[in-house]
Motif scaffolding. Structure first.
Motif, PDB file in Angstrom:
ATOM      1  N   PHE A 189      22.612  59.764  18.051  1.00  0.00           N
ATOM      2  CA  PHE A 189      22.660  60.984  18.859  1.00  0.00           C
ATOM      3  C   PHE A 189      23.116  62.195  18.054  1.00  0.00           C
ATOM      4  N   HIS A 190      22.918  63.363  18.665  1.00  0.00           N
ATOM      5  CA  HIS A 190      23.543  64.604  18.193  1.00  0.00           C
ATOM      6  C   HIS A 190      24.487  65.039  19.321  1.00  0.00           C
ATOM      7  N   GLY A 191      24.136  66.124  20.023  1.00  0.00           N
ATOM      8  CA  GLY A 191      24.969  66.516  21.146  1.00  0.00           C
ATOM      9  C   GLY A 191      24.824  65.524  22.301  1.00  0.00           C
ATOM     10  N   VAL A 192      25.907  65.389  23.071  1.00  0.00           N
ATOM     11  CA  VAL A 192      25.865  64.570  24.283  1.00  0.00           C
ATOM     12  C   VAL A 192      26.511  65.379  25.406  1.00  0.00           C
ATOM     13  N   GLY A 193      25.682  65.830  26.336  1.00  0.00           N
ATOM     14  CA  GLY A 193      26.197  66.696  27.403  1.00  0.00           C
ATOM     15  C   GLY A 193      26.383  68.131  26.921  1.00  0.00           C
ATOM     16  N   GLY A 194      25.542  68.535  25.946  1.00  0.00           N
ATOM     17  CA  GLY A 194      25.616  69.886  25.397  1.00  0.00           C
ATOM     18  C   GLY A 194      25.242  69.884  23.925  1.00  0.00           C
ATOM     19  N   ASP A 195      25.455  71.010  23.251  1.00  0.00           N
ATOM     20  CA  ASP A 195      25.052  71.158  21.845  1.00  0.00           C
ATOM     21  C   ASP A 195      23.543  70.908  21.668  1.00  0.00           C
ATOM     22  N   TRP A 196      23.135  70.299  20.569  1.00  0.00           N
ATOM     23  CA  TRP A 196      21.700  70.223  20.283  1.00  0.00           C
ATOM     24  C   TRP A 196      21.141  68.795  20.386  1.00  0.00           C
ATOM     25  N   LEU A 197      19.813  68.732  20.616  1.00  0.00           N
ATOM     26  CA  LEU A 197      19.069  67.467  20.776  1.00  0.00           C
ATOM     27  C   LEU A 197      19.751  66.541  21.782  1.00  0.00           C
ATOM     28  N   ASP A 198      20.208  67.139  22.841  1.00  0.00           N
ATOM     29  CA  ASP A 198      21.050  66.452  23.824  1.00  0.00           C
ATOM     30  C   ASP A 198      20.218  65.746  24.897  1.00  0.00           C
ATOM     31  N   PRO A 199      20.361  64.440  25.062  1.00  0.00           N
ATOM     32  CA  PRO A 199      19.635  63.745  26.134  1.00  0.00           C
ATOM     33  C   PRO A 199      20.300  63.915  27.497  1.00  0.00           C
ATOM     34  N   GLY A 200      21.506  64.441  27.509  1.00  0.00           N
ATOM     35  CA  GLY A 200      22.249  64.608  28.756  1.00  0.00           C
ATOM     36  C   GLY A 200      23.252  63.488  28.961  1.00  0.00           C
ATOM     37  N   LEU A 201      24.303  63.812  29.665  1.00  0.00           N
ATOM     38  CA  LEU A 201      25.375  62.835  29.906  1.00  0.00           C
ATOM     39  C   LEU A 201      24.903  61.656  30.741  1.00  0.00           C
ATOM     40  N   GLU A 202      23.972  61.944  31.659  1.00  0.00           N
ATOM     41  CA  GLU A 202      23.480  60.882  32.540  1.00  0.00           C
ATOM     42  C   GLU A 202      22.776  59.789  31.728  1.00  0.00           C
ATOM     43  N   TYR A 203      21.950  60.244  30.784  1.00  0.00           N
ATOM     44  CA  TYR A 203      21.222  59.339  29.882  1.00  0.00           C
ATOM     45  C   TYR A 203      22.224  58.508  29.080  1.00  0.00           C
ATOM     46  N   PHE A 204      23.191  59.189  28.489  1.00  0.00           N
ATOM     47  CA  PHE A 204      24.142  58.494  27.621  1.00  0.00           C
ATOM     48  C   PHE A 204      24.961  57.480  28.418  1.00  0.00           C
ATOM     49  N   THR A 205      25.385  57.872  29.609  1.00  0.00           N
ATOM     50  CA  THR A 205      26.159  56.951  30.444  1.00  0.00           C
ATOM     51  C   THR A 205      25.294  55.759  30.866  1.00  0.00           C
ATOM     52  N   ALA A 206      24.018  56.023  31.122  1.00  0.00           N
ATOM     53  CA  ALA A 206      23.103  54.931  31.485  1.00  0.00           C
ATOM     54  C   ALA A 206      22.984  53.930  30.333  1.00  0.00           C
ATOM     55  N   LEU A 207      22.961  54.437  29.113  1.00  0.00           N
ATOM     56  CA  LEU A 207      22.903  53.541  27.948  1.00  0.00           C
ATOM     57  C   LEU A 207      24.154  52.668  27.881  1.00  0.00           C
ATOM     58  N   LEU A 208      25.316  53.281  28.065  1.00  0.00           N
ATOM     59  CA  LEU A 208      26.565  52.515  28.006  1.00  0.00           C
ATOM     60  C   LEU A 208      26.624  51.480  29.126  1.00  0.00           C
ATOM     61  N   GLU A 209      26.146  51.859  30.309  1.00  0.00           N
ATOM     62  CA  GLU A 209      26.105  50.918  31.446  1.00  0.00           C
ATOM     63  C   GLU A 209      25.189  49.736  31.122  1.00  0.00           C
ATOM     64  N   LYS A 210      24.040  50.069  30.547  1.00  0.00           N
ATOM     65  CA  LYS A 210      23.063  49.033  30.183  1.00  0.00           C
ATOM     66  C   LYS A 210      23.656  48.067  29.160  1.00  0.00           C
ATOM     67  N   LEU A 211      24.277  48.627  28.128  1.00  0.00           N
ATOM     68  CA  LEU A 211      24.885  47.792  27.091  1.00  0.00           C
ATOM     69  C   LEU A 211      26.016  46.953  27.677  1.00  0.00           C
ATOM     70  N   ASP A 212      26.812  47.579  28.531  1.00  0.00           N
ATOM     71  CA  ASP A 212      27.947  46.888  29.139  1.00  0.00           C
ATOM     72  C   ASP A 212      27.483  45.715  30.014  1.00  0.00           C
ATOM     73  N   SER A 213      26.333  45.897  30.656  1.00  0.00           N
ATOM     74  CA  SER A 213      25.825  44.840  31.543  1.00  0.00           C
ATOM     75  C   SER A 213      25.395  43.601  30.746  1.00  0.00           C
ATOM     76  N   ARG A 214      25.175  43.750  29.453  1.00  0.00           N
ATOM     77  CA  ARG A 214      24.797  42.609  28.608  1.00  0.00           C
ATOM     78  C   ARG A 214      25.855  42.322  27.537  1.00  0.00           C
ATOM     79  N   ARG A 215      27.057  42.713  27.853  1.00  0.00           N
ATOM     80  CA  ARG A 215      28.171  42.667  26.913  1.00  0.00           C
ATOM     81  C   ARG A 215      28.363  41.274  26.298  1.00  0.00           C
ATOM     82  N   GLU A 216      28.178  40.211  27.094  1.00  0.00           N
ATOM     83  CA  GLU A 216      28.430  38.866  26.557  1.00  0.00           C
ATOM     84  C   GLU A 216      27.389  38.469  25.501  1.00  0.00           C
ATOM     85  N   ASP A 217      26.261  39.172  25.463  1.00  0.00           N
ATOM     86  CA  ASP A 217      25.195  38.837  24.518  1.00  0.00           C
ATOM     87  C   ASP A 217      25.148  39.747  23.296  1.00  0.00           C
TER      88      ASP A 217
END
Ligand SMILES: [Zn+2]
Length: 239
Positions: A189-217
């Protein structure tokens, strides 16, 4: 240096080198997060989220920037989930090899000063280009020597929004593909929730949620930790 070389090449090579379930803790796959340019929104938004989800990230900083200097205290006091990487001191134009050496060394010195507990090799991300040969005229051998002199290891080719994984759906599919392959995945990433090339906080949080849901793997790691693990594994394989 073998693992580092393998690492510098395509992700696929590393993936094929380790079979699924052979990662530390018997994890199925590996995932890494990285952040370029030391953006302020990383300090503001990413630091607390990485702590919340207990996922580490490598932050490629340019300590010569005023915006970075303004956040220095936050970088120095960041949690153990924040690992600093070298993105050159100024991200500026590099006219010759002497200038390159200074960019490497000054950035390293700032990292060592701000994070004295971070020992060993430092991950390096080329500023603004996918190949160091586009930054300045340098042979592979000279570059390898410069990396080695400065204890740097070049990271994977950049992968992330908005070039790859343009939507949350594509990002989630990518995580699934990594898990199914049993290999190494990463989002940069570059910016997260601002700055440049930012996918947005919602996107970033969705990624963390996704990763967290498969945490044991998933083995959540950093570039340097992965390189170190691969090197140790190769040594064992040779004995
Ligand atoms: Zn950059």
């Amino acid at each position: 240096m073998l693992a580092a070389q393998a690492f510098a090449s395509a992700t696929g090579e590393v993936e094929s080198a380790v079979s699924p379930g052979r990662w530390p803790g018997g994890k199925k796959a590996v995932f890494m997060l990285s952040f370029d340019d030391g953006c302020h929104t990383q300090v503001k938004n990413v630091f607390p989220l990485l702590e919340k989800y207990r996922i580490p990230g490598t932050f490629y900083v340019c300590p010569g920037w005023d915006s970075f200097k303004a956040d220095e205290e936050a970088w120095a006091n960041a949690s153990e989930y924040v690992i600093l990487g070298n993105h050159t001191y100024t991200h500026g134009k590099i006219p010759d090899k002497a200038a390159l050496e200074k960019e490497f060394a000054d950035c390293n010195a700032a990292i060592r000063r701000l994070r004295p507990n971070q020992k060993g090799p430092i991950s390096f991300a080329i500023p603004g280009a996918e190949s160091m040969h586009k930054v300045l005229e340098i042979t592979d051998e000279e570059l390898a020597e410069a990396y080695s002199r400065n204890n740097l290891v070049e990271r994977f080719p950049w992968h992330g929004y908005p070039v790859q994984c343009k939507t949350v759906k594509e990002m989630e599919e990518y995580v699934d593909v990594v898990l199914a392959s049993g290999g190494v995945g990463h989002m940069d990433f570059h910016g997260v929730g601002g700055d440049w090339l930012d996918p947005g906080l919602e996107y970033f949080t969705a990624l963390l949620e996704k990763l967290d849901s498969r945490r044991e793997d998933i083995w959540f790691t950093t570039h340097i930790e992965l390189v170190h693990w691969l090197e140790e594994r190769n040594k064992k394989g040779k004995r």
